[in-house]
Design an enzyme around this catalytic site. Structure first.
Site: not given
Ligand code: HPA
Length: 285
Positions: A34, A117, A218-219, A242, A89-90, A256, A65, A87
């Site tokens: 991302s 990310a 998440m990847s 973050n 989760y998709e 996001h 993406h 991903h």
């Molecule tokens: N958690 C999970 N996945 C992420 C995060 C997060 O804080 N930031 C970017 N991808």
């Protein structure tokens, strides 16, 4: 969820389709997470191959993406960048989201650079930091969703692959040197791979810190497992977009949009480090 095992025939058809569309023979691949897409814009003499045109490929539905391969030249190396990934989760199976990695192997890729990310768990991390991934906790894999579950493809690797060095020790050194030369400070740590799509609760953050996580996303870990299974050397870099929130009364929320915005700033640092890594010969062997 599509749990239909993919066949060797499917991997070969996808690889043949990509090969047909480019004069280049890449040996290094980059998976761009991302907000990391701008790295692909640095590639010279590019061939673009949209995932939609590759048989058996799944398409990402996530904003940020792009969903294409960019094949060409970067720092004297022939590279293939995956601009966007799919991903778990998709709704895709682990086999489906890691399928491109096997196709890369069939294309002759020996070195994989994975980027993502991630949320910072380590209290010393700041938004905008890069983190060299030194190890991972494949949380989804440990919960039963390992991408190698199912019949083993002996052509790629063994039934029970070692994961002592998921991230190549020599490439980690090359990345440290490249960051130093570019005067970019590089954090280091353990990436925890979760399924998402929910961001973590404060209790989950405390738990992930307690088990040794420095960043969460998440990847990545499923891709790395499949890459290591087939003997690729892997370099992993997270962009900290973050900082995980542990105080529910703080009024803060992880979004996001925040992840994408920080990814854009991080990508210039990532470009400098990856270019430095590619400039060294160690990446090829
Ligand atoms: N958690 C999970 N996945 C992420 C995060 C997060 O804080 N930031 C970017 N991808």
């Amino acid at each position: 969820m599509n749990e239909q095992p993919l066949s060797m025939q499917a991997f070969k058809e996808a690889a043949a389709c990509i090969k047909q569309q480019t004069p280049h023979s890449p040996t290094v691949a980059l998976v761009l997470g991302s907000g990391m897409g701008p790295l692909a814009e640095e590639i010279g003499e590019p061939t673009y191959v949209p995932y939609a045109d590759i048989p058996h490929f799944t398409r990402s539905t996530v904003p940020g993406h792009a969903g294409r391969m960019v094949i060409g030249l970067l720092q004297g190396q022939t590279v293939l960048a995956m601009q966007g990934r799919t991903h778990f989760y998709e709704g895709h199976s682990m086999q489906a989201i890691t399928m491109p990695i096997r196709v890369l192997r069939l294309l002759g890729i020996k070195t994989l650079v994975v980027t993502n990310a991630a949320g910072g768990l380590n209290p010393a991390f700041h938004v905008g930091d890069l983190m060299l991934i030194t190890d991972h906790i494949n949380f989804t894999g440990m919960a039963g969703y390992n991408p190698l579950r199912g019949p083993n493809f002996d052509e790629f690797g063994p039934r029970f692959p070692s994961m002592v060095t998921p991230y190549d020790l020599e490439l980690q050194q090359v990345a440290r040197r490249a960051a130093q030369q570019a005067e970019i400070s590089l954090q280091e740590g353990v990436y925890v791979s979760l399924s998402g799509p929910t961001f973590e609760t404060p209790a989950e953050i405390r738990f992930l810190r307690a088990i040794g996580g420095d960043a969460v996303g998440m990847s990545t870990a499923p891709e790395v497992v499949v890459a290591r299974h087939s003997g690729m050397r892997v370099l992993g870099i997270s962009g900290i977009t973050n900082i995980a929130i542990t105080d529910p009364t703080s009024g803060g929320q992880t979004t996001h949009e925040e992840v994408l915005a920080a990814g854009r700033t991080i990508s210039s640092k990532l470009i400098a480090v990856v270019k430095g890594v590619l400039a060294g010969r160690a990446i090829v062997g």
